[in-house]
Design a protein around this motif. Structure first.
Motif, PDB file in Angstrom:
ATOM      1  N   MET A 232      22.674  -7.357  -7.053  1.00 51.91           N
ATOM      2  CA  MET A 232      22.920  -7.512  -5.588  1.00 51.91           C
ATOM      3  C   MET A 232      21.791  -7.965  -5.033  1.00 51.91           C
ATOM      4  SD  MET A 232      24.904  -4.134  -4.179  1.00 51.91           S
ATOM      5  CE  MET A 232      24.934  -4.705  -2.367  1.00 51.91           C
ATOM      6  N   LYS A 233      20.655  -7.943  -5.479  1.00 55.41           N
ATOM      7  CA  LYS A 233      19.634  -8.254  -4.759  1.00 55.41           C
ATOM      8  C   LYS A 233      19.307  -9.909  -4.979  1.00 55.41           C
ATOM      9  CE  LYS A 233      16.326  -7.112  -8.747  1.00 55.41           C
ATOM     10  NZ  LYS A 233      15.299  -6.228  -9.110  1.00 55.41           N
ATOM     11  N   ASN A 234      20.002 -10.460  -6.122  1.00 58.92           N
ATOM     12  CA  ASN A 234      19.877 -11.999  -6.228  1.00 58.92           C
ATOM     13  C   ASN A 234      21.120 -12.650  -5.534  1.00 58.92           C
ATOM     14  OD1 ASN A 234      17.683 -11.509  -7.975  1.00 58.92           O
ATOM     15  ND2 ASN A 234      18.907 -11.273  -9.595  1.00 58.92           N
TER      16      ASN A 234
ATOM     17  N   ALA B 198      12.338   2.229  -8.307  1.00 55.23           N
ATOM     18  CA  ALA B 198      13.603   2.587  -7.591  1.00 55.23           C
ATOM     19  C   ALA B 198      13.577   2.607  -6.242  1.00 55.23           C
ATOM     20  CB  ALA B 198      14.294   3.584  -8.265  1.00 55.23           C
ATOM     21  N   VAL B 199      12.786   3.534  -5.615  1.00 56.49           N
ATOM     22  CA  VAL B 199      12.588   3.852  -4.231  1.00 56.49           C
ATOM     23  C   VAL B 199      12.278   2.431  -3.469  1.00 56.49           C
ATOM     24  CG1 VAL B 199      11.297   4.876  -2.509  1.00 56.49           C
ATOM     25  CG2 VAL B 199      11.765   6.104  -4.498  1.00 56.49           C
ATOM     26  N   ASP B 200      11.429   1.631  -4.018  1.00 54.60           N
ATOM     27  CA  ASP B 200      11.233   0.323  -3.556  1.00 54.60           C
ATOM     28  C   ASP B 200      12.218  -0.597  -3.494  1.00 54.60           C
ATOM     29  OD1 ASP B 200       9.123  -1.490  -2.600  1.00 54.60           O
ATOM     30  OD2 ASP B 200       9.517  -2.651  -4.258  1.00 54.60           O
ATOM     31  N   GLU B 201      13.066  -0.743  -4.528  1.00 52.70           N
ATOM     32  CA  GLU B 201      14.363  -1.415  -4.646  1.00 52.70           C
ATOM     33  C   GLU B 201      15.207  -0.972  -3.665  1.00 52.70           C
ATOM     34  OE1 GLU B 201      15.744  -1.771  -8.713  1.00 52.70           O
ATOM     35  OE2 GLU B 201      13.866  -2.578  -9.471  1.00 52.70           O
ATOM     36  N   LEU B 202      15.529   0.237  -3.501  1.00 53.81           N
ATOM     37  CA  LEU B 202      16.488   0.574  -2.664  1.00 53.81           C
ATOM     38  C   LEU B 202      15.976   0.431  -1.133  1.00 53.81           C
ATOM     39  CD1 LEU B 202      17.430   4.054  -4.400  1.00 53.81           C
ATOM     40  CD2 LEU B 202      18.819   1.952  -4.102  1.00 53.81           C
ATOM     41  N   TYR B 203      14.869   0.626  -0.865  1.00 52.00           N
ATOM     42  CA  TYR B 203      14.127   0.463   0.471  1.00 52.00           C
ATOM     43  C   TYR B 203      14.640  -1.027   0.712  1.00 52.00           C
ATOM     44  CZ  TYR B 203      11.035  -0.195   4.331  1.00 52.00           C
ATOM     45  OH  TYR B 203      10.571  -0.558   5.466  1.00 52.00           O
TER      46      TYR B 203
ATOM     47  N   MET C 134      16.713  -3.242  -0.442  1.00 51.30           N
ATOM     48  CA  MET C 134      18.205  -3.114  -0.106  1.00 51.30           C
ATOM     49  C   MET C 134      18.822  -2.773   1.025  1.00 51.30           C
ATOM     50  SD  MET C 134      21.395  -2.144  -2.410  1.00 51.30           S
ATOM     51  CE  MET C 134      20.590  -2.497  -4.002  1.00 51.30           C
ATOM     52  N   LEU C 135      18.057  -1.399   1.661  1.00 48.53           N
ATOM     53  CA  LEU C 135      18.493  -1.075   2.868  1.00 48.53           C
ATOM     54  C   LEU C 135      18.117  -2.111   3.876  1.00 48.53           C
ATOM     55  CD1 LEU C 135      18.240   2.665   2.179  1.00 48.53           C
ATOM     56  CD2 LEU C 135      20.339   1.414   2.116  1.00 48.53           C
TER      57      LEU C 135
ATOM     58  N   ARG D 232      17.672  -5.188   3.904  1.00 49.96           N
ATOM     59  CA  ARG D 232      18.499  -6.445   3.720  1.00 49.96           C
ATOM     60  C   ARG D 232      19.658  -6.546   4.079  1.00 49.96           C
ATOM     61  NH1 ARG D 232      20.276  -9.747  -1.427  1.00 49.96           N
ATOM     62  NH2 ARG D 232      21.208 -11.706  -0.512  1.00 49.96           N
ATOM     63  N   LEU D 233      20.322  -5.228   4.013  1.00 46.28           N
ATOM     64  CA  LEU D 233      21.989  -5.063   4.024  1.00 46.28           C
ATOM     65  C   LEU D 233      22.349  -5.365   5.643  1.00 46.28           C
ATOM     66  CD1 LEU D 233      22.828  -2.603   1.571  1.00 46.28           C
ATOM     67  CD2 LEU D 233      23.327  -4.918   1.437  1.00 46.28           C
ATOM     68  N   PRO D 234      21.725  -4.706   6.584  1.00 48.94           N
ATOM     69  CA  PRO D 234      21.972  -4.753   8.024  1.00 48.94           C
ATOM     70  C   PRO D 234      22.063  -6.359   8.343  1.00 48.94           C
ATOM     71  CG  PRO D 234      20.423  -3.186   7.761  1.00 48.94           C
ATOM     72  CD  PRO D 234      20.616  -3.735   6.414  1.00 48.94           C
ATOM     73  N   VAL D 235      21.127  -6.915   7.995  1.00 50.55           N
ATOM     74  CA  VAL D 235      20.994  -8.576   8.351  1.00 50.55           C
ATOM     75  C   VAL D 235      22.173  -9.358   7.549  1.00 50.55           C
ATOM     76  CG1 VAL D 235      19.541 -10.483   8.559  1.00 50.55           C
ATOM     77  CG2 VAL D 235      18.763  -8.096   9.086  1.00 50.55           C
ATOM     78  N   SER D 236      21.981  -9.221   6.351  1.00 50.27           N
ATOM     79  CA  SER D 236      22.765 -10.062   5.245  1.00 50.27           C
ATOM     80  C   SER D 236      24.293  -9.588   5.118  1.00 50.27           C
ATOM     81  CB  SER D 236      22.075 -10.181   3.884  1.00 50.27           C
ATOM     82  OG  SER D 236      20.827 -10.620   3.976  1.00 50.27           O
ATOM     83  N   ALA D 237      24.554  -8.512   5.122  1.00 51.27           N
ATOM     84  CA  ALA D 237      25.894  -8.150   5.082  1.00 51.27           C
ATOM     85  C   ALA D 237      26.457  -7.338   6.092  1.00 51.27           C
ATOM     86  CB  ALA D 237      25.853  -7.014   3.672  1.00 51.27           C
ATOM     87  N   ARG D 238      25.703  -7.421   7.463  1.00 55.81           N
ATOM     88  CA  ARG D 238      26.235  -6.659   8.549  1.00 55.81           C
ATOM     89  C   ARG D 238      26.759  -5.250   8.298  1.00 55.81           C
ATOM     90  NH1 ARG D 238      29.487 -11.722  10.790  1.00 55.81           N
ATOM     91  NH2 ARG D 238      27.744 -12.939  11.269  1.00 55.81           N
TER      92      ARG D 238
END
Length: 128
Positions: free
Chosen positions: A1-3, A46-51, A53-54, A56-62
């Protein structure tokens, strides 16, 4: 997802009520003896990756609502477990794994137990 690009990410979330994202970095590195000493680094990563992602998701995926869960805890420490720190397996008719014991009686020592038949829906009286 991050890519994924923004539009690709949005298309995944369109008209979805629930999206389950599975992250397995800690287990993947902690389960193998060859990499188990990397588990603390894996936790930080893992915590860094999840942070990220969280964030990014509000902006990129609404997407604005998140629930983060864990499938289980873990008992890792920075030094090898000494023999006197391990629980002795009691009873007979047992199967011993590094994560669980199946036997004819509960193991005690702060562990939980449930009748195997309850899990499998049969008459197996052993406990796990």
């Amino acid at each position: 997802m991050k890519n994924l690009k923004r539009d690709e990410l949005r298309s995944i979330f369109v008209n979805k009520q629930v999206i389950y994202i599975y992250h397995n970095q800690i287990d993947a590195r902690g389960d193998a003896a060859k990499t188990e000493d990397e588990v603390f680094v894996a936790c930080y990563e893992a915590v860094d990756e999840l942070y990220k992602m969280l964030c990014r998701l509000p902006v990129s995926a609404r997407v604005s609502n998140f629930i983060i869960t864990s499938d289980h805890g873990f008992i890792y420490q920075r030094h090898p477990i000494a023999e006197n720190e391990k629980l002795a397996v009691s009873g007979t008719n047992g199967y011993v794994n590094h994560r669980f014991v199946i036997g004819d009686q509960p193991q005690g020592g702060g562990t939980g137990a449930i009748r195997l038949g309850t899990i499998l829906g049969n008459d197996d009286e052993r406990v796990v």
